[in-house]
Design a protein around this motif. Structure first.
Motif, PDB file in Angstrom:
ATOM      1  N   THR A  45       0.850  -1.186   0.000  1.00 58.85           N
ATOM      2  CA  THR A  45       0.000   0.000   0.000  1.00 58.85           C
ATOM      3  C   THR A  45       0.883   1.232   0.000  1.00 58.85           C
ATOM      4  O   THR A  45       2.051   1.172   0.400  1.00 58.85           O
ATOM      5  N   ASP A  46       0.332   2.329  -0.440  1.00 60.80           N
ATOM      6  CA  ASP A  46       1.103   3.576  -0.441  1.00 60.80           C
ATOM      7  C   ASP A  46       1.186   4.168   0.957  1.00 60.80           C
ATOM      8  O   ASP A  46       2.249   4.608   1.396  1.00 60.80           O
ATOM      9  N   LYS A  95      -3.257   4.245  -2.831  1.00 59.87           N
ATOM     10  CA  LYS A  95      -4.014   3.368  -1.936  1.00 59.87           C
ATOM     11  C   LYS A  95      -3.685   3.673  -0.485  1.00 59.87           C
ATOM     12  O   LYS A  95      -2.518   3.736  -0.093  1.00 59.87           O
ATOM     13  N   ILE A  96      -4.724   3.877   0.302  1.00 54.03           N
ATOM     14  CA  ILE A  96      -4.583   4.082   1.746  1.00 54.03           C
ATOM     15  C   ILE A  96      -5.228   2.890   2.430  1.00 54.03           C
ATOM     16  O   ILE A  96      -6.408   2.584   2.202  1.00 54.03           O
ATOM     17  N   THR A  97      -4.464   2.199   3.267  1.00 50.37           N
ATOM     18  CA  THR A  97      -4.962   1.012   3.967  1.00 50.37           C
ATOM     19  C   THR A  97      -5.063   1.297   5.451  1.00 50.37           C
ATOM     20  O   THR A  97      -4.080   1.711   6.075  1.00 50.37           O
ATOM     21  N   ALA A 110       4.516  -0.739   3.211  1.00 51.81           N
ATOM     22  CA  ALA A 110       4.017   0.602   2.901  1.00 51.81           C
ATOM     23  C   ALA A 110       5.164   1.589   2.773  1.00 51.81           C
ATOM     24  O   ALA A 110       6.218   1.432   3.403  1.00 51.81           O
ATOM     25  N   GLY A 111       4.938   2.630   1.965  1.00 47.89           N
ATOM     26  CA  GLY A 111       5.920   3.700   1.849  1.00 47.89           C
ATOM     27  C   GLY A 111       5.945   4.570   3.084  1.00 47.89           C
ATOM     28  O   GLY A 111       7.011   5.002   3.542  1.00 47.89           O
ATOM     29  N   PRO A 145       6.980   1.481  -1.409  1.00 43.46           N
ATOM     30  CA  PRO A 145       7.180   0.323  -0.531  1.00 43.46           C
ATOM     31  C   PRO A 145       8.430  -0.453  -0.937  1.00 43.46           C
ATOM     32  O   PRO A 145       8.815  -0.470  -2.110  1.00 43.46           O
ATOM     33  N   ILE A 146       9.063  -1.090   0.027  1.00 47.85           N
ATOM     34  CA  ILE A 146      10.240  -1.906  -0.225  1.00 47.85           C
ATOM     35  C   ILE A 146       9.848  -3.122  -1.048  1.00 47.85           C
ATOM     36  O   ILE A 146       8.688  -3.568  -1.021  1.00 47.85           O
TER      37      ILE A 146
END
Length: 533
Positions: free
Chosen positions: A4-5, A30-32, A197-198, A415-416
């Protein structure tokens, strides 16, 4: 494995403020949002009193609100943070209203502002005595308008993923610790998954369940604070635990206590002891509207003097119809246990309510771990200092949810790569044979924290608490290493870590200040310091 971002842990006012703003700014990202219970089951939901904010500029001012906050914080507030929250809070309140939150108004159509302890003016916006519930409703309804917000419910976050999981040695002195996401337990299939996530925001709420009696819901187990501490992030001021002076006293009822909001005293309620004496005038010239730390200690003193387990809140002289209109849930709750507020006094006692310390953040909600933000009760922003001013919490959560959004939205990270992060290793573990090993340890933890690390502390009590915590930690870590992960085991582990931080902070503070009162050091030190662990 999920990517996810933006990852948000927690669905209260801080987390949803961040998620809503990010979804609007970046409709294609995308927000989770991950929550370990139902979406609405948050600390936010249980806030009764309201949101403090300067909206009546004829009678109130930013300067007054700032001064009230600094006085309550007893010398340890960050003045810059206080100014940020008070001044920016007005815009955040306006946004909340635009998102659909409704606050009570008077006959003239103006907002009916309330008064609470420590405030010099009427400035509390409220929705009867369920302000938090109304706020949570409005936010969740707004979230439904954004298809790029994904809600994952009933998943339990276990650990933050950092360089430690890549095989590197990570210590408190490691520069640039970085968060890549979280390991999380999918409770529907009991599988442990990765969410990468980033940017990650912790909005995990408080830790009131560390104590036997608390106004907090069962989810308030300090998960965010414990995870950051294990990830070698910075935690500060955990010794400052606010006990709400007036939780409803119900004999034999443990766990979550029903809150009697401070607004009742703001509307004229009077605290009385067993003899019927209005005792607050003996402790502070502000009487029943003194800050919470003073009122809680006064009640604790009266209970010890009279040998009782509670005092009384007298509302018999108040206008009954006005009380029912303003505090319908309190009225119904009292009536359900045989208390008619127009005829009987309400038995009340202090209960663990709010953590003024937590994950150390800067003015943008950044933690000491890169790409990791914190907002709401789990964060220590510098607003509260040694004691929180009533109804500043929802305000702070909105302001720092917004500020964390502003900073992370301008510092986007990818994200990694998933292949770099190993799967969770559960080799050698088995299903737990006896839940009693967890439930009994939890009871021991809550009992020792309530008896030894409560409103009034001593060096001997703190030392005993630490010795017992060491044993509980050893037993629980052995269980954690040998058995499969469960939410109950993880919560116990997190609460033991939080309890350790509270006790260690209390031991380091060689003075009495704000919410921390140690009879071995009854005076304030001339040294103003934050205890960072």
């Amino acid at each position: 494995m999920k990517q996810t971002d933006f990852l948000v842990i927690g669905s209260g006012i801080a987390g949803l403020t961040y998620a809503l703003k990010m979804a609007a700014r970046y409709p294609h990202k995308k927000i989770t949002v991950v929550t370990k219970a139902a979406a609405e089951e948050t600390n936010t939901k249980y806030a009764q009193g309201g949101i403090a904010g300067v909206t009546d500029f004829e009678n109130d001012s930013f300067e007054k609100h700032i001064n009230d906050t600094l006085i309550a914080g007893d010398g340890l507030c960050n003045p810059q943070t206080v100014e940020i929250v008070v001044k920016e809070g007005v815009d955040r309140i306006r946004e909340l209203i635009e998102w659909g939150a409704e606050f009570d108004k008077g006959v003239n159509g103006e907002y009916a502002l309330g008064m609470e302890g420590g405030h010099s003016e009427y400035r509390i916006l409220h929705h009867k005595d369920v302000t938090g519930k109304e706020t949570e409703r409005a936010l969740l309804e707004k979230v439904n308008e954004y298809p790029n917000i994904e809600f994952i419910k009933h998943w339990f976050v276990i650990e933050l993923i950092t360089q430690h999981h890549l095989g590197y040695l990570v210590t408190k002195s490691t520069p640039d610790i970085q968060c890549y996401g979280v390991y999380v337990l999918n409770t529907s299939n009991n599988q442990i998954e990765k969410i990468l996530a980033g940017n990650t925001l912790l909005a995990t709420g408080g830790n009131g369940q560390v104590y036997r009696s608390t106004t907090n819901p069962s989810i308030a187990t300090g998960d965010g604070v414990a995870m950051v501490y294990r990830a070698k992030g910075r935690i500060e001021n955990m010794e400052f635990i606010q006990f709400h002076p007036t939780a409803l006293y119900e004999p034999g009822v443990g766990g979550q206590a029903f809150l009697i909001t401070e607004a009742v005293r703001g509307d004229g309620g009077i605290l009385r002891n067993k003899k019927g004496e209005a005792f607050m005038e003996r402790y502070d010239e502000r009487k029943d509207l003194a800050p919470r730390d003073i009122v809680a200690r006064a009640i604790d003193s009266e209970m010890k003097i009279t040998g009782t387990e509670h005092v009384y809140l007298d509302c018999r002289h108040m206008d009954r119809e006005k009380f029912i209109h303003h505090f319908p849930n309190i009225y119904e709750k009292c009536l359900s246990i045989g208390i008619d507020i127009s005829k009987h006094m309400i038995p009340v006692a202090p209960a663990a309510h709010y953590s003024c310390g937590g994950i150390k953040t800067d003015e943008w909600g950044r933690t000491s771990i890169r790409n990791l933000y914190a907002a709401g009760e789990c964060a220590s922003t510098g607003l509260h200092g040694a004691n929180r001013l009533a109804s500043n919490s929802l305000l702070e959560a909105m302001v720092f949810g917004h500020r964390a959004f502003e900073h992370s939205a301008s510092n986007l990270n990818n994200p990694i790569s998933p292949e770099k992060i190993p799967d969770w290793n559960a080799a050698g573990t088995t299903d737990p044979r006896e839940m009693i090993l967890i439930t009994q340890s939890l009871k021991e933890l809550q009992l020792l924290m309530s008896d030894y690390v409560g409103i009034v502390r001593t060096n001997v009590r703190l030392e005993r608490a630490m010795k017992r915590l060491d044993l509980l930690w050893t037993e629980t870590e052995q269980l954690y290493q040998a058995t499969r992960i469960s939410p109950q085991l993880c919560e116990l582990r997190n609460m033991i870590s939080v309890a350790f931080l509270i006790v260690k902070g209390a031991q380091f503070r060689k003075e009495s200040r704000g919410l921390h009162f140690n009879t071995d050091y009854p005076e304030k030190s001339t040294l103003l310091q934050n205890i960072v662990l």
